[in-house]
Every structure is written in C-alpha cells, then in structure tokens.
Motif scaffolding. Structure first.
Motif, PDB file in Angstrom:
ATOM      1  N   GLY A 303      60.965  65.937 -28.258  1.00 19.52           N
ATOM      2  CA  GLY A 303      61.352  64.726 -27.552  1.00 19.52           C
ATOM      3  C   GLY A 303      62.067  63.709 -28.414  1.00 19.52           C
ATOM      4  O   GLY A 303      62.428  62.633 -27.925  1.00 19.52           O
ATOM      5  N   GLY A 304      62.268  64.016 -29.708  1.00 23.91           N
ATOM      6  CA  GLY A 304      63.059  63.117 -30.548  1.00 23.91           C
ATOM      7  C   GLY A 304      62.367  62.547 -31.761  1.00 23.91           C
ATOM      8  O   GLY A 304      62.970  61.761 -32.505  1.00 23.91           O
ATOM      9  N   LEU A 305      61.098  62.890 -32.018  1.00 23.82           N
ATOM     10  CA  LEU A 305      60.431  62.391 -33.223  1.00 23.82           C
ATOM     11  C   LEU A 305      61.008  63.124 -34.431  1.00 23.82           C
ATOM     12  O   LEU A 305      60.934  64.347 -34.503  1.00 23.82           O
ATOM     13  CB  LEU A 305      58.924  62.628 -33.141  1.00 23.82           C
ATOM     14  CG  LEU A 305      58.114  62.040 -34.299  1.00 23.82           C
ATOM     15  CD1 LEU A 305      58.117  60.516 -34.246  1.00 23.82           C
ATOM     16  CD2 LEU A 305      56.682  62.552 -34.280  1.00 23.82           C
ATOM     17  N   SER A 676      65.021  64.820 -22.074  1.00 27.35           N
ATOM     18  CA  SER A 676      64.889  64.044 -23.307  1.00 27.35           C
ATOM     19  C   SER A 676      66.075  63.111 -23.482  1.00 27.35           C
ATOM     20  O   SER A 676      67.142  63.297 -22.875  1.00 27.35           O
ATOM     21  CB  SER A 676      64.800  64.990 -24.511  1.00 27.35           C
ATOM     22  OG  SER A 676      65.985  65.768 -24.624  1.00 27.35           O
ATOM     23  N   VAL A 677      65.907  62.119 -24.325  1.00 29.67           N
ATOM     24  CA  VAL A 677      66.943  61.108 -24.521  1.00 29.67           C
ATOM     25  C   VAL A 677      68.235  61.729 -25.039  1.00 29.67           C
ATOM     26  O   VAL A 677      69.336  61.289 -24.673  1.00 29.67           O
ATOM     27  CB  VAL A 677      66.436  60.005 -25.478  1.00 29.67           C
ATOM     28  CG1 VAL A 677      67.562  59.056 -25.872  1.00 29.67           C
ATOM     29  CG2 VAL A 677      65.296  59.223 -24.827  1.00 29.67           C
ATOM     30  N   ASP A 678      68.135  62.779 -25.864  1.00 29.96           N
ATOM     31  CA  ASP A 678      69.365  63.397 -26.378  1.00 29.96           C
ATOM     32  C   ASP A 678      69.967  64.402 -25.401  1.00 29.96           C
ATOM     33  O   ASP A 678      71.029  64.965 -25.659  1.00 29.96           O
ATOM     34  CB  ASP A 678      69.130  64.047 -27.738  1.00 29.96           C
ATOM     35  CG  ASP A 678      68.351  65.349 -27.667  1.00 29.96           C
ATOM     36  OD1 ASP A 678      67.744  65.634 -26.613  1.00 29.96           O
ATOM     37  OD2 ASP A 678      68.343  66.082 -28.670  1.00 29.96           O
ATOM     38  N   GLY A 679      69.296  64.631 -24.259  1.00 33.07           N
ATOM     39  CA  GLY A 679      69.840  65.484 -23.223  1.00 33.07           C
ATOM     40  C   GLY A 679      69.641  66.971 -23.425  1.00 33.07           C
ATOM     41  O   GLY A 679      70.094  67.777 -22.607  1.00 33.07           O
ATOM     42  N   GLU A 711      59.954  58.020 -21.681  1.00 28.55           N
ATOM     43  CA  GLU A 711      60.507  58.045 -20.328  1.00 28.55           C
ATOM     44  C   GLU A 711      59.897  56.945 -19.469  1.00 28.55           C
ATOM     45  O   GLU A 711      60.602  56.306 -18.668  1.00 28.55           O
ATOM     46  CB  GLU A 711      60.256  59.416 -19.696  1.00 28.55           C
ATOM     47  CG  GLU A 711      60.687  59.551 -18.246  1.00 28.55           C
ATOM     48  CD  GLU A 711      62.185  59.470 -18.038  1.00 28.55           C
ATOM     49  OE1 GLU A 711      62.624  59.405 -16.870  1.00 28.55           O
ATOM     50  OE2 GLU A 711      62.941  59.462 -19.037  1.00 28.55           O
ATOM     51  N   ASP A 712      58.588  56.691 -19.618  1.00 28.95           N
ATOM     52  CA  ASP A 712      57.946  55.639 -18.839  1.00 28.95           C
ATOM     53  C   ASP A 712      58.465  54.271 -19.255  1.00 28.95           C
ATOM     54  O   ASP A 712      58.635  53.385 -18.401  1.00 28.95           O
ATOM     55  CB  ASP A 712      56.430  55.702 -19.000  1.00 28.95           C
ATOM     56  CG  ASP A 712      55.706  54.910 -17.916  1.00 28.95           C
ATOM     57  OD1 ASP A 712      56.104  55.021 -16.741  1.00 28.95           O
ATOM     58  OD2 ASP A 712      54.769  54.168 -18.248  1.00 28.95           O
TER      59      ASP A 712
END
Length: 749
Positions: A303-305, A676-679, A711-712
């Motif tokens: 998820g981007g960590l 996810s934020v990066d798609g 996301e929330d």
C-alpha cells in the motif's frame, strides 16, 4: 515475532496450495525434472519428491491410514515446500500433514507440529538434493521401499524435486491484493512512499516475553506465530493484567478495581483464541496482542509503506514484574509459555530483538526465493535506503528506545555501570557497528543522561520499581501531568488522617499548581552523549525527554544546526506548541503524528472531527496541519507518521459499527475493493484465517490495514496535496538523516 529460542533457530538456519495426487508411472519423468542451481527456488512451490531406484524413478507416496511415507507404494505425493529459513523447509503433504523427523521419517498433523518438521536442503549431483533434519542431524534415505535415515550425506539418498500441482493449501495469511507497486519516485527525483518513524516490530519479545502475545513470524508458520494467546496470557487471559488495565473503557484505576471480581467469579479478561478464529484479537484497542505479522507488514508495504524505523525496546520494571508473575503462575498452567532465564535489562532484550530483525529479513527472503529477493531490507545509510526504495522495497532502520541505555541508570539488574564519557563513547561505537542509527537517550524514567517526561501512572510506578524513587516535580507552564504518587495519593492521605499524622514526612511536598513537570533536565553526560551522536551522524530521539531536557537538547542542536527527531507526537495546535514544533522542523528534523492521538480542534482544512476517540479523521487533520507548517517553513513537505505498533498503544478506532464512538452519523466508508495511491495494487478486505477485517468496523486492527486507513482518510477529505505529502514522508526522513551526516562531517573537521 520470533521468541528467544526460536529466534536463535531462525538465525542459525541462515548460517549454514492445493490437495490431490498424481500417478508418476504414467508420464515421462525425465523431462519433468527441474534443473536446480540453488536451494531457494522451491520456496512455496508444489513438488514431487523422487529418487532413482535402479533404472526408474521412485516417487515418495503417502497413505491416509498410516503415518509413514513409502516409495513406489502408490500415487506420487505432492509436497508444498514452505520455507522455515533460507534453504530450510517444511514439507506439507496433500493430506495437510508435515513430514517430520520422528523415530522414522513420518507424517504429523497440526497438533504434533514442532521443530521436527524443519529440513535443510543441500545440493547433490545431477540436479538432485539431500534433505537433512535440523533436529536429529540425520539425512533422508531410502531403505527398501521406506523412508529412513542415514548418518552422513554420502549415505543419504538423492532426490529430484519436480514441479506439480495438487498440493494442500498451506495455512497462511493473504495480503488480499492484486497487482504490484508501480511508483518509486516523484518527478523531482524524491523517493516515493510513506514512512513510519516509530515502530517496535519485535516489541513482544520485551517485558519477559509474556506481556504481549503473538509473533511477527515463526519458522513453523502462522499456526505457531498467531496461536491461542493462552500461551502468553494464561487461561481466560488472566495473566494479561497490563492489557486489561490499559485496554478497557475506563481509566487505569477503574480497570484495576474490576480485577478482583473477575478472578472471584471466573470472568475472562478476554477470549484468547488466535489463528484461525481471532474472536477478540487483533483489534484497534488492545495493546498487548500482535498487530505486525509479516504478511500484514507486506500488505502495508504493497500500500505504499517504504520506510520503517524499528526500535528495539524494553521496560525493565515491567519485565521484572511480569517475570515474577510468570514464575508464580507457570506451575498451575501447563499450556503457559515462559522464559525462566530472561534477563530484565534493555541490553539483553535489545540484542535478542536485533537478532530477530535480521532473521525476519532472511525469512522474508526465503519466502521470495533467495537472499536479497525479499521486499524488506535493513539499511544503515540514506544511500542504501534510497536504493531500496527505488526498487519498490521497504527500507528498515534500526534504533533503540531503552530507559537503561548502556546500563546508565540506578537500580539496573546487572549493576550500574561506571558511566564515564569514555564508556559512553565506546558503547555508542558498539551500537553503531551493530547497525543502530537512532537512539532515545531517555525513556520512561530518569537515567544518567537526563530526566524523562511523565505521562501516566504506570510510568510513575515503574520508576519506583526501577530505583525506589519518585519523580521530582515542579510547576510548569506547558501541559504537564497530575502526579499520582506525589500529589493525588498524598492529598487523599491528608484528607483522611488526623492533623497529628499530617506532619509525618511520608510524601514530598508539592506547591499548588495547574501543571507539573519533571524537574530534571539534561545532565553533563547527556550533553556529551548528544554531541557524540552528532559526531557519528546518528539520529537523536527527544520524545521521552522531560520538558527541561528537551528544550536544552533543542538549544544544543540549534547551536550546531543539527536535526532532531521527535516521533510519536501529537500535532501542536496552540501557539506555544506550534512555535516549539517549528523549531524542530526548521532544523530539518522530524515530528510525526500518531493514528491514536485525539486532536484538540473540531475541524481543520475541511476535515471535521465527529468521533470522541481517535479515528482516521484525527490523523488526517494532523497530516494536513503538519504539512502546512512544513510548507510555510520551506522544507520538504513530506509528513512522517508514527504508529508505535507493538509499543503498547491503541490504534485508530473505527467510525462504524459497535466499536465506534461517534457523535454524528458517519458517511463515506471505505469501499472495497479500492486501489492503492500509486495505482498499482487493488485491495480487498483482508482475511486471516476465518476472520475478515473491514477498516470501517475494525479500524486499524492490525498493521496490514494501513492502506485501508489511507483510503479512509481520503474519503474523509484529506486533500490530494496532503496525500502526496504523506507519500513524501520517506523523502523527508531521509533528508533529515542526510543533513545529520553532513553536520557530522562538519563537527569532526
């Protein structure tokens, strides 16, 4: 998390899906043999095990009626090769049994799973392999039509490993995701990804190993790592005193008052069931159960960590109390697990956690197919971290958060060291050579380096247990603490007893004030430690320092233009707090908000606080505000967060369902699946065993729900600019580290 004995087993190993069967006699087996160049490719693969028997291949087969394996006795058995460490495996057959080293090599069910299931793979000639039991040091061999042992590799049988399908599904958690990370950097060259500046990956190894339950990983898999927590918390969770006192709806003393009735009437503290049911834990409120299983960490990484600071932690007083209780309780509960030889010092615990951290890296490598192939890398320089993040992997920095740093504290179990400046310099070099890059000079109570901030009664009591002394308080202007032992209990005493007794010097006198702070500041040895860390380019953590000490160290850092870290902090909202925070950020340092911190304003940047406890709303507001301050100061806008996972803290609570505590009807829940934020990754609800986690009703119940929390926050109105700032967090942290190294070079010229 790996416990002491298992950690050593995992480290030692580094030095050296599916059901059904196939009929091997019907196929051309020669072409099916996989060419082997290492002992890693078979990780998490479904394989036949065969050996040359005269002019043909004999396949290992199994019977449901007998627990032994045979050759040529039936259909070939499909084994799932689950790594226990690099080059070591459990062999899981199609009937959900493990090949174990008993009197003879045999099948064992879940109730019999133990270290006997661990086999080391060795290359043999002609693309074949030997298997050696790590328990009895015997080699797998064929005697007639049965599997037996041989004492040496020369007498062992050589086996081909042939890919197949039809394996039983090995018990494991899923990331419940599809796709892979696609983003490594921003257009300006900054690395891309979130940073968690304060985590205790192996916190459950601290505090005598029983205060917190659950493991980050276990060589034998999830059924051992996340087993019923009765092993640590006793029947009905009755040994989880810390969790019960700190995790209930009331304050600590309200919870303490409930304990006798719980014991008398046989009421459980909590449901202890772990994998696969998880009826109680993990959850966002409990502080004494694992939240960081390695597959959950992997989901956070997806998820981007991209950066995590893993702090080795201990509290000797809590360890001492827990060890005493464990020794009392253990004889009455044969299912209770304890380490009777545990040494309650920060040094002993930190070194065990350090070994476990490297074992985790290698365990993940083993799952991914060999050394260096895992998604987690331990780093010791910013350059290494940048390279790891550019590979879309997660960089881990190691630090220490110990109240008895270098044994420089009164009352340490091993005896107080002679803490001279030369001694501190030598010990700091030892830590640096071990790969430790960030250090808390103080934690929880005063030591020879300075005073600690006091924030709850447990810290007060811990200081008394540690060295038999109360904190020395003085009135202060900033938000302080109402001392329990030095103020509230004396007041009760003076109210209850006659005037004649009030003159007895039972308690220290405190002048009447609105707020109290620890009167201790930094010591000369503490100043020396700070300068010594600066000369080595190490990162100084100030969060647990007393107000006086923190201000003194900040002034020292400003004199040398050196960045400081003040992690797991609440965002400052008042003017004096903002000014103080700005001084840290102006130095290029880091102050990182936490998911469990309740904000003190009702609205910020269009995000409204509508729940009484901490939720994603609180963290979103903090990220917006910290990002604004950084932009105003002209520093990198990236915002670092601190989860303090496994640090005995609660996490962000849900906004929906029975566990929510919200004043208004909530809207805009997380909708699954989300991207996810990066798609690059699509996430479904995470499932572990029989339990399905939904952030809407569970909150941050475990670390793998970090993407769900992001996301929330987006759903709650976290702006796109501040979402970007969250994913510039790794860049901001690395810039602070790089400045520390630049200033180090200047200081040593």
């Amino acid at each position: 998390m790996v416990r002491f004995g298992i950690a050593l087993w995992a480290v030692a190993g580094l030095m050296t899906g599916c059901g059904g069967s196939g009929d091997a006699g019907e196929e051309d087996t020669t072409s099916a043999v996989t060419s082997a160049t290492d002992v890693y490719w078979m990780a998490n693969q479904c394989l036949f095990l065969s050996s040359e028997q005269g002019d043909e291949l004999g396949y290992v087969s199994a019977s449901a009626s007998i627990p032994t394996y045979s050759i040529l006795g039936g259909p070939a058995e499909a084994f799932y090769f689950k790594p226990t460490a690099l080059g070591r495996y459990m062999l899981f057959d199609s009937q959900a049994r493990w090949l174990v080293a008993g009197e003879v090599p045999q099948a064992a069910g879940l109730s019999q799973l133990d270290e006997r299931a661990d086999w080391q793979l060795h290359q043999a000639e002609n693309n074949q392999y030997h298997l050696r039991s790590t328990v009895n040091d015997q080699w797998l061999a064929i005697n007639g039509s049965q599997l037996q042992y041989a004492p040496t590799a020369e007498l062992a049988s050589s086996f081909y490993l042939t890919p197949t399908d039809g394996c039983a599904e090995f018990p494991e958690a899923s990331t419940n995701s599809a796709g892979a990370p696609v983003r490594a950097s921003f257009d300006d060259g900054a690395v891309w990804g979130m940073a968690d500046a304060h985590a205790h990956v192996f916190g459950s190894m601290a505090f005598a190993g029983n205060v917190m339950s659950g493991d980050v990983f276990h060589p034998l898999g999830i059924t051992k790592a996340l087993q019923d927590c009765r092993a640590e918390h006793g029947v009905n969770g009755w040994m989880d005193l810390t969790g019960f006192i700190t995790g209930g709806p009331g304050d600590e003393f309200d919870q303490i008052s409930k304990i006798p009735a719980r014991y008398i009437f046989g009421q459980p503290f909590h449901d202890t069931r772990g994998y696969p049911d998880f009826t109680f834990w993990p959850n966002a409120q409990t502080k004494t159960h694992a939240m960081g299983y390695y597959k959950w960490l992997e989901r956070a990484h997806l998820g981007g960590l991209r950066l995590m600071v893993n702090l080795l932690v201990e509290s000797p007083p809590l360890c001492q109390v827990a060890r005493t209780l464990n020794q009392w309780y253990a004889p009455y509960d044969p299912g209770f697990r304890q380490n009777p030889d545990v040494v309650c010092t920060g040094e002993a615990s930190a070194m065990a956690q350090l070994d476990a951290t490297y074992a985790l890296q290698n365990y993940i490598d083993a799952q991914e197919g060999g050394p260096g192939k895992g998604w987690l890398r331990i780093v010791t320089t910013p350059e290494q971290a940048r390279e790891v993040i550019k590979q879309k992997k997660m960089a881990m920095i190691i630090g220490v958060e110990l109240p008895d740093l270098f044994d420089c504290i009164n009352g340490v179990e091993t005896g107080s060291a002679q803490c001279s400046t030369e001694y501190v310099e030598r010990r700091l070099d030892e830590y640096y050579n071990l790969g430790i890059r960030t250090v808390f000079p103080v934690h929880h109570y005063d030591n020879y380096f300075g005073g600690a901030v006091v924030f709850n009664p447990i810290v007060e009591i811990a200081k008394v247990v540690q060295n038999g002394e109360l904190f020395r308080y003085e009135p202060c202007e900033e938000a302080g603490y109402d001392p329990l032992l030095a103020l509230k209990i004396p007041q009760m005493y003076y109210n209850l007893f006659p005037d004649a007794l009030k003159n007895l010097p039972l308690f220290p006198f405190l002048p009447q004030a609105d707020n109290y702070c620890n009167a201790e500041s930094v010591t000369p040895l503490g100043e020396h430690l700070a300068l010594a860390m600066m000369k080595r380019g190490m990162l100084i953590e100030t969060n647990h320092m007393s107000s006086k000490m923190k201000r003194a160290v900040l002034e020292l850092a400003e004199a040398y233009d050196y960045p400081l870290m003040d992690t797991h902090q609440r965002k400052a909202w008042d003017d004096s707090g903002k000014a103080f925070e700005s001084r840290y950020l102006a130095l290029g340092g880091v102050r990182s908000p936490m998911p469990n911190m309740v904000v003190t304003v009702d609205e910020y940047a269009g995000i409204r606080k509508t729940c009484e406890n901490s939720t994603s709303q609180d963290l979103a507001m903090q990220i917006e505000a910290v990002g604004d301050v950084r932009q105003q100061l002209g520093v990198d806008p990236g915002v670092v967060i601190s989860t303090d996972v496994h640090g005995m803290v609660s996490q962000a609570q849900p906004r929906f369902g029975e566990l929510a505590n919200c004043d208004e009807m909530q809207i805009l829940p997380v909708e699954y699946p989300f991207t996810s934020v990066d798609g690059g990754v699509v996430f479904e609800r995470q499932q572990t065993g029989n339990r399905v986690f939904d952030f809407n009703t569970d909150g941050l119940a475990h670390y793998g729900l970090l993407p769900d929390m992001v996301e929330d926050m987006r759903r709650q109105g976290l702006s796109e600019a501040k979402i970007e700032s969250l994913f510039r967090g790794a860049e901001s942290y690395l810039q602070a580290w790089e400045k520390a190294l630049r200033r180090s070079a200047a200081l040593t010229e």
